[in-house]
Design an enzyme around this catalytic site. Structure first.
Site, PDB file in Angstrom:
ATOM      1  N   SER A 114       6.858  19.779  39.500  1.00 46.03           N
ATOM      2  CA  SER A 114       7.361  18.750  40.410  1.00 46.03           C
ATOM      3  C   SER A 114       6.262  17.783  40.831  1.00 46.03           C
ATOM      4  O   SER A 114       5.091  18.158  40.930  1.00 46.03           O
ATOM      5  CB  SER A 114       7.964  19.412  41.649  1.00 46.03           C
ATOM      6  OG  SER A 114       8.248  18.460  42.653  1.00 46.03           O
ATOM      7  N   GLN A 135       7.975  16.327  36.280  1.00 43.34           N
ATOM      8  CA  GLN A 135       9.041  15.627  36.991  1.00 43.34           C
ATOM      9  C   GLN A 135       8.439  14.542  37.870  1.00 43.34           C
ATOM     10  O   GLN A 135       7.503  14.786  38.630  1.00 43.34           O
ATOM     11  CB  GLN A 135       9.841  16.613  37.846  1.00 43.34           C
ATOM     12  CG  GLN A 135      10.924  15.976  38.704  1.00 43.34           C
ATOM     13  CD  GLN A 135      10.405  15.585  40.083  1.00 43.34           C
ATOM     14  OE1 GLN A 135       9.481  16.198  40.616  1.00 43.34           O
ATOM     15  NE2 GLN A 135      10.989  14.534  40.652  1.00 43.34           N
ATOM     16  N   TYR A 137       9.049  11.282  40.655  1.00 41.86           N
ATOM     17  CA  TYR A 137       9.812  10.428  41.564  1.00 41.86           C
ATOM     18  C   TYR A 137       9.236   9.022  41.487  1.00 41.86           C
ATOM     19  O   TYR A 137       8.011   8.852  41.463  1.00 41.86           O
ATOM     20  CB  TYR A 137       9.718  10.923  43.011  1.00 41.86           C
ATOM     21  CG  TYR A 137      10.501  12.173  43.314  1.00 41.86           C
ATOM     22  CD1 TYR A 137      11.890  12.163  43.344  1.00 41.86           C
ATOM     23  CD2 TYR A 137       9.843  13.375  43.600  1.00 41.86           C
ATOM     24  CE1 TYR A 137      12.606  13.313  43.636  1.00 41.86           C
ATOM     25  CE2 TYR A 137      10.555  14.521  43.899  1.00 41.86           C
ATOM     26  CZ  TYR A 137      11.940  14.477  43.910  1.00 41.86           C
ATOM     27  OH  TYR A 137      12.650  15.623  44.192  1.00 41.86           O
ATOM     28  N   THR A 163      13.649  11.973  38.204  1.00 42.94           N
ATOM     29  CA  THR A 163      14.735  12.336  39.113  1.00 42.94           C
ATOM     30  C   THR A 163      15.344  11.073  39.719  1.00 42.94           C
ATOM     31  O   THR A 163      14.627  10.238  40.270  1.00 42.94           O
ATOM     32  CB  THR A 163      14.227  13.269  40.221  1.00 42.94           C
ATOM     33  OG1 THR A 163      13.807  14.502  39.622  1.00 42.94           O
ATOM     34  CG2 THR A 163      15.323  13.564  41.232  1.00 42.94           C
ATOM     35  N   ARG A 172      19.923  18.950  55.190  1.00 38.29           N
ATOM     36  CA  ARG A 172      19.892  20.403  55.009  1.00 38.29           C
ATOM     37  C   ARG A 172      19.799  21.059  56.382  1.00 38.29           C
ATOM     38  O   ARG A 172      18.722  21.152  56.974  1.00 38.29           O
ATOM     39  CB  ARG A 172      18.736  20.778  54.089  1.00 38.29           C
ATOM     40  CG  ARG A 172      18.865  20.091  52.731  1.00 38.29           C
ATOM     41  CD  ARG A 172      17.586  20.054  51.947  1.00 38.29           C
ATOM     42  NE  ARG A 172      17.696  19.100  50.843  1.00 38.29           N
ATOM     43  CZ  ARG A 172      16.684  18.734  50.067  1.00 38.29           C
ATOM     44  NH1 ARG A 172      15.479  19.239  50.269  1.00 38.29           N
ATOM     45  NH2 ARG A 172      16.872  17.854  49.105  1.00 38.29           N
ATOM     46  N   LYS A 259      17.184  13.165  35.466  1.00 44.36           N
ATOM     47  CA  LYS A 259      17.722  14.314  36.207  1.00 44.36           C
ATOM     48  C   LYS A 259      18.583  13.816  37.375  1.00 44.36           C
ATOM     49  O   LYS A 259      18.133  12.989  38.173  1.00 44.36           O
ATOM     50  CB  LYS A 259      16.590  15.178  36.744  1.00 44.36           C
ATOM     51  CG  LYS A 259      17.042  16.396  37.538  1.00 44.36           C
ATOM     52  CD  LYS A 259      15.832  17.210  37.993  1.00 44.36           C
ATOM     53  CE  LYS A 259      16.240  18.469  38.745  1.00 44.36           C
ATOM     54  NZ  LYS A 259      16.870  18.172  40.039  1.00 44.36           N
ATOM     55  N   HIS A 283      21.539  18.677  42.270  1.00 41.92           N
ATOM     56  CA  HIS A 283      20.339  19.059  43.021  1.00 41.92           C
ATOM     57  C   HIS A 283      20.538  20.406  43.727  1.00 41.92           C
ATOM     58  O   HIS A 283      20.026  20.638  44.819  1.00 41.92           O
ATOM     59  CB  HIS A 283      19.980  17.980  44.050  1.00 41.92           C
ATOM     60  CG  HIS A 283      18.502  17.704  44.137  1.00 41.92           C
ATOM     61  ND1 HIS A 283      17.883  16.702  43.430  1.00 41.92           N
ATOM     62  CD2 HIS A 283      17.527  18.296  44.846  1.00 41.92           C
ATOM     63  CE1 HIS A 283      16.599  16.674  43.710  1.00 41.92           C
ATOM     64  NE2 HIS A 283      16.348  17.646  44.563  1.00 41.92           N
ATOM     65  N   ARG A 286      21.755  20.363  47.301  1.00 42.88           N
ATOM     66  CA  ARG A 286      20.837  20.010  48.386  1.00 42.88           C
ATOM     67  C   ARG A 286      20.866  18.529  48.758  1.00 42.88           C
ATOM     68  O   ARG A 286      20.191  18.117  49.703  1.00 42.88           O
ATOM     69  CB  ARG A 286      19.408  20.407  47.984  1.00 42.88           C
ATOM     70  CG  ARG A 286      19.222  21.908  47.848  1.00 42.88           C
ATOM     71  CD  ARG A 286      17.912  22.271  47.184  1.00 42.88           C
ATOM     72  NE  ARG A 286      16.747  21.996  47.999  1.00 42.88           N
ATOM     73  CZ  ARG A 286      16.284  22.802  48.957  1.00 42.88           C
ATOM     74  NH1 ARG A 286      16.920  23.935  49.241  1.00 42.88           N
ATOM     75  NH2 ARG A 286      15.200  22.497  49.641  1.00 42.88           N
TER      76      ARG A 286
END
Length: 417
Positions: A114, A135, A137, A163, A172, A259, A283, A286
């Protein structure tokens, strides 16, 4: 079950590992891993999605060997699943991403790191010589994202996962109820909670609280954990668009995977913009509560795309049978999030390895009981939709036999678009 991993070998299911992780971790940390957005409808639906599909066994096939290996983006892997990117996995175990990477390499399955990992890109890259994915962002400062991708390429990461389903963070609700924040901030409730798990607390004291290691340098003057967290929140960009995907495609020469796709239209757009693969994902429940589960849309997207893209899938996978159902419907493989986090949270690398072993053995057993010597022979004709059968039974008697497959998306009962 502490740092030695005692008891991990006795776990016989991912749920066993989940319970061991729950016993070892503070409630706030476990709920951060285990929980989802709002009423957690999507979280529950992600598990329920598998219950509608029943296996149709074939018998007397005479097959004694099974092959569950798959090829993804030019690399052959031993099993049809890998470890997906999970942010700040170090909350579950110190430098957990290294444990996950090593367990994945030993099992010859993919591992994805990540952007907000608790270890550096370079350390994760050096953890093994096995192929790894990164991954990404897209942040408001595109230069930061570009630099992260360049570091990943230099560290030997093979594929880039972009993503695309996080324009804002999900709500959450377990976290505020537990007074849980990132970075960890002491409150009366948290102090009592953390103190109730002395093994975990000792590890944190010894190794330091996890932080988004790869964003520390980019944060510049943002000194301290709270300032770093504020910097990360400010960098979330809701304005990313398909033009940004095109720019990433120009920047990254290896396999590019998007993703967070859940619609046929977006899947086609991904192909149009040069992606090599997509991950059907909500996700893990989430982000948008009430979002459709990936397995529900998988056969429709597979039918619409044909061979244009490699389709991967995540969200809710806990059993080898879940994985086989997804591959039968058109997924090339599955990525795991919580399943392997439960393992590493229960016992570090040994726990992660145990989760992988459990799932691999379950996949093999399902293939044997289906009478299928390989995954490629498990198509939709091996699945039966109980939901559609119930609906049809209200209208007319259901035929006692299930139609044989005529392709990957129109066999069985109720699986074709």
């Amino acid at each position: 079950m502490g740092s030695t991993g005692i008891g991990i070998s006795a776990a016989i299911s991912v749920e066993d590992l989940r319970q061991r992780a729950q016993a070892r971790l503070p409630r706030a940390v476990f709920d951060f891993i285990d929980g989802a957005a709002e009423d957690e409808v999507s979280l529950r639906r992600n598990r329920a999605q598998f219950e509608d599909l029943a296996f149709v066994q074939r018998v007397l096939t005479g097959s004694t060997q099974r092959d569950q290996s798959v090829e993804l983006f030019g690399t052959r892997y031993a099993s049809p699943f890998g470890i997906g990117p999970t942010g700040l996995a170090g909350l579950a175990w110190p430098r957990a991403e290294l444990a996950l990477a090593k367990a994945a390499a030993a099992a010859k399955i993919p591992f994805a790191l990540s952007t907000v990992a608790s270890v550096s890109i370079e350390d994760a890259g050096a953890a093994s010589n096995a192929p790894k994915w990164f991954q990404l962002y897209l942040l408001r400062d595109r230069g930061i994202s570009r630099a992260l991708a360049e570091r990943a390429k230099a560290a030997g990461f093979q594929a880039l996962i972009l993503t695309v389903d996080c324009p804002v963070g999900g709500k959450r609700e377990r976290d505020p109820r537990n007074n849980f924040t990132l970075p960890l901030r002491p409150t009366l409730r948290n102090v009592v909670d953390f103190a109730s798990r002395p093994g975990w607390l000792w590890q944190v004291a010894r190794n330091g609280a996890p932080r988004a290691e790869n964003l520390v340098a980019a944060a510049g003057n943002a000194k301290g954990a709270q300032a770093l967290a504020a910097f990360m929140e400010a960098q979330v960009d809701p304005a990313i668009s398909w033009q940004d995907v095109a720019e990433v495609r120009k920047m990254w020469s290896g396999p590019l995977i998007l993703k967070g796709i859940l619609s046929s239209e977006d899947a086609a757009m991904a192909a149009d913009h040069g992606a090599d693969g997509i991950i059907l994902s909500n996700h893990g429940g989430r982000q948008l509560d009430g979002a459709v589960s990936p397995l529900a849309v998988l056969p429709y997207i597979a039918e619409a795309l044909g061979d244009r893209l490699t389709i991967l899938c995540d969200s809710g996978f806990r059993r080898g049978g879940d994985i086989v159902k997804a591959t039968a419907l058109g997924a090339a493989a599955v990525l795991l999030g919580r399943a392997t986090l439960y393992g590493v949270g229960a016992g570090g690398e040994a726990g992660a390895a145990r989760a992988i072993t459990i799932l691999r053995e379950e996949v093999d057993r399902v293939l044997a009981l289906l009478g299928a010597p390989s995954l490629v022979q498990v198509d939709p004709s091996r699945l039966f939709s109980l939901r559609l059968a119930r609906r049809l039974s209200e209208q007319k008697p259901v035929m006692s036999t299930v139609s044989q497959g005529r392709g990957r998306t129109n066999g069985g009962l109720g699986l074709a678009p």
